[in-house]
Design a protein around this motif. Sequence first.
Motif, short mmCIF file in Angstrom:
data_model
loop_
_atom_site.label_atom_id
_atom_site.label_comp_id
_atom_site.label_asym_id
_atom_site.label_seq_id
_atom_site.Cartn_x
_atom_site.Cartn_y
_atom_site.Cartn_z
N VAL A 76 -24.41 0.03 -15.25
CA VAL A 76 -24.53 -1.12 -14.36
C VAL A 76 -23.25 -1.93 -14.53
CG1 VAL A 76 -25.82 -3.24 -13.85
CG2 VAL A 76 -27.04 -1.18 -14.59
N ARG A 77 -22.53 -2.09 -13.44
CA ARG A 77 -21.30 -2.88 -13.43
C ARG A 77 -21.49 -4.08 -12.54
NH1 ARG A 77 -16.75 -0.77 -15.55
NH2 ARG A 77 -16.84 1.38 -16.20
N ARG A 78 -20.92 -5.20 -12.96
CA ARG A 78 -21.00 -6.43 -12.18
C ARG A 78 -19.60 -6.88 -11.80
NH1 ARG A 78 -25.65 -8.55 -15.91
NH2 ARG A 78 -27.39 -7.80 -14.68
N SER A 79 -19.52 -7.58 -10.69
CA SER A 79 -18.22 -8.01 -10.18
C SER A 79 -17.50 -8.94 -11.14
CB SER A 79 -18.38 -8.71 -8.82
OG SER A 79 -19.30 -9.77 -8.92
N ALA A 80 -18.23 -9.70 -11.93
CA ALA A 80 -17.61 -10.68 -12.81
C ALA A 80 -17.21 -10.09 -14.17
CB ALA A 80 -18.56 -11.85 -13.04
#
Length: 152
Positions: A76-80
């Motif tokens: 799971v990757r997040r933009s921040a």
Amino acid sequence: MLRPRRALSAGQFTGLFVALSLATFGVAGYAFAQGNVFAPAFALLDAAFIAAVLRWVWRQGDRFEEIALDERSLEVRRSAQAEPAFRAHPYWVRLQVHGGEGRERVLLGSHGRQVEVGAFLSDEERRDLARQLKDLLASAAGRGRNENHTLG
């Protein structure tokens, strides 16, 4: 790839800002004509505040979550964040849905770590996400569809 829905386009946001600013300056002009010498300054501050808030709202729409899943890894990757918020082997990942009608949370967990995904989605979109993740995790980990999964 999960992204929040945008209610307005960039042009509509600009139009909203212009309409709100015109209304603010119209009221300030009337107040100034009635003797309130501070009304234009407050209108200017109000317009700056509205611009800052609308920009913040627009930037919130740029965020995303990417859930990458194959037979060896779930990330799971997040933009921040530069690094993945969560990484595990799909066999050990458990999907949980917590909360009742109105505010459900979709959680992915493994080895004592949990991460919420899709927090910016609507309840219906989170339910769809949970169903899709359940099916994808089952097939990626080689589990049958009839096996029980943790859905709270």
